[in-house]
Design a protein around this motif. Structure first.
Motif, PDB file in Angstrom:
ATOM      1  N   ARG A   1       0.828  -1.210   0.000  1.00 42.30           N
ATOM      2  CA  ARG A   1       0.000   0.000   0.000  1.00 42.30           C
ATOM      3  C   ARG A   1       0.865   1.264   0.000  1.00 42.30           C
ATOM      4  O   ARG A   1       0.533   2.239  -0.678  1.00 42.30           O
ATOM      5  CB  ARG A   1      -0.930   0.022   1.222  1.00 42.30           C
TER       6      ARG A   1
ATOM      7  N   ILE B   1       2.117   1.697  -3.495  1.00 41.46           N
ATOM      8  CA  ILE B   1       1.042   2.203  -4.356  1.00 41.46           C
ATOM      9  C   ILE B   1       0.807   3.691  -4.109  1.00 41.46           C
ATOM     10  O   ILE B   1       0.633   4.474  -5.041  1.00 41.46           O
ATOM     11  CB  ILE B   1      -0.261   1.392  -4.127  1.00 41.46           C
TER      12      ILE B   1
ATOM     13  N   ARG C   1       1.156   6.611  -6.910  1.00 38.74           N
ATOM     14  CA  ARG C   1       0.049   7.526  -7.222  1.00 38.74           C
ATOM     15  C   ARG C   1       0.447   8.987  -6.994  1.00 38.74           C
ATOM     16  O   ARG C   1       0.051   9.874  -7.757  1.00 38.74           O
ATOM     17  CB  ARG C   1      -1.172   7.179  -6.380  1.00 38.74           C
TER      18      ARG C   1
ATOM     19  N   LEU D   1       1.966   0.414 -11.025  1.00 33.41           N
ATOM     20  CA  LEU D   1       0.732   0.484 -10.235  1.00 33.41           C
ATOM     21  C   LEU D   1      -0.151  -0.730 -10.496  1.00 33.41           C
ATOM     22  O   LEU D   1      -0.689  -1.329  -9.555  1.00 33.41           O
ATOM     23  CB  LEU D   1      -0.022   1.775 -10.555  1.00 33.41           C
ATOM     24  N   GLU D   2      -0.280  -1.132 -11.740  1.00 30.38           N
ATOM     25  CA  GLU D   2      -1.081  -2.309 -12.070  1.00 30.38           C
ATOM     26  C   GLU D   2      -0.483  -3.569 -11.440  1.00 30.38           C
ATOM     27  O   GLU D   2      -1.201  -4.406 -10.899  1.00 30.38           O
ATOM     28  CB  GLU D   2      -1.173  -2.480 -13.591  1.00 30.38           C
TER      29      GLU D   2
ATOM     30  N   THR E   1      -1.027  -3.476  -7.648  1.00 32.50           N
ATOM     31  CA  THR E   1      -2.429  -3.756  -7.342  1.00 32.50           C
ATOM     32  C   THR E   1      -2.728  -5.239  -7.511  1.00 32.50           C
ATOM     33  O   THR E   1      -3.436  -5.830  -6.694  1.00 32.50           O
ATOM     34  CB  THR E   1      -3.350  -2.918  -8.253  1.00 32.50           C
TER      35      THR E   1
ATOM     36  N   THR F   1      -4.078  -7.718  -4.329  1.00 30.01           N
ATOM     37  CA  THR F   1      -5.403  -8.333  -4.304  1.00 30.01           C
ATOM     38  C   THR F   1      -5.442  -9.673  -3.564  1.00 30.01           C
ATOM     39  O   THR F   1      -6.237  -9.833  -2.645  1.00 30.01           O
ATOM     40  CB  THR F   1      -5.954  -8.476  -5.738  1.00 30.01           C
TER      41      THR F   1
END
Length: 195
Positions: free
Chosen positions: A24, A27, A31, A112-113, A116, A120
């Motif tokens: 996190r 990420i 961002r 980022l992809e 993520t 998950t």
């Protein structure tokens, strides 16, 4: 995952949450940089729009004319200065390179992809383990580890409590199954149906 005890469950959940938090943070940093690149692009475009006003201001040599132009276009000139300061602060060499920023943005988007996608399954597993831990605390508090070492009497109490809970659950299940067997659905006979 070799989770055999509540301590193992807690350790696994904590390890997953540490991994979750690390991803996190990654990420969040990605961002933040992507937002900064967007703002650099917008600021550069806005500065480009305001450049004719600023260039006209610089070309005026007469003091009175310059002052009157400045009062007429104060907002645009101040915004141009803000844009210029922002770009100088956020561009390492002071030059705007659209291709380099676009390439960096694409790389950040891929990162980022990937992050993520990594997050998950960890989040799903951590959620399941948290639910299990909650259920254990809620319905089988005897299984939760004590903060201090257990005395032999307390161990026996816990063991007895667990056996009582299991016996009660078995008794309830047997009663439910017996009641279910006794109440078999019957079809109405044709002469019982009113016409």
């Amino acid at each position: 995952h070799d989770i055999l005890t509540v301590s193992d469950l807690t350790a696994r959940t904590d390890a997953l949450m540490e991994e979750h938090d690390a991803i996190r943070k990654k990420i969040k940093a990605i961002r933040k940089r992507m937002n900064r690149i967007d703002k650099i692009r917008q600021t550069h475009d806005r500065m480009k729009e305001l450049s004719p006003v600023h260039d006209a201001y610089l070309k005026i040599n007469w003091k009175k004319k310059k002052e009157s132009f400045c009062t007429e276009h104060r907002d645009e000139l101040e915004e141009w200065k803000r844009c210029s300061r922002y770009l100088h602060q956020n561009l390492p060499d002071g030059k705007y390179d659209a291709k380099a920023l676009s390439a960096e943005y694409r790389d950040l988007k891929k990162d980022l992809e990937n992050a993520t996608a990594d997050l998950t399954p960890i989040a799903e597993e951590a959620g399941i383990l948290k639910d299990i831990r909650y259920l254990i605390r809620e319905y089988l508090p005897e299984l939760t580890p004590e903060r201090e070492a257990l005395t032999p009497e307390r161990k026996n109490e816990k063991r007895a409590s667990i056996h009582e809970t299991i016996a009660w659950a078995k008794k309830e299940a047997d009663a439910y199954n017996a009641a279910r067997k006794n109440t078999t659905p019957t079809r109405p006979k044709p002469h019982d149906i009113e016409r």
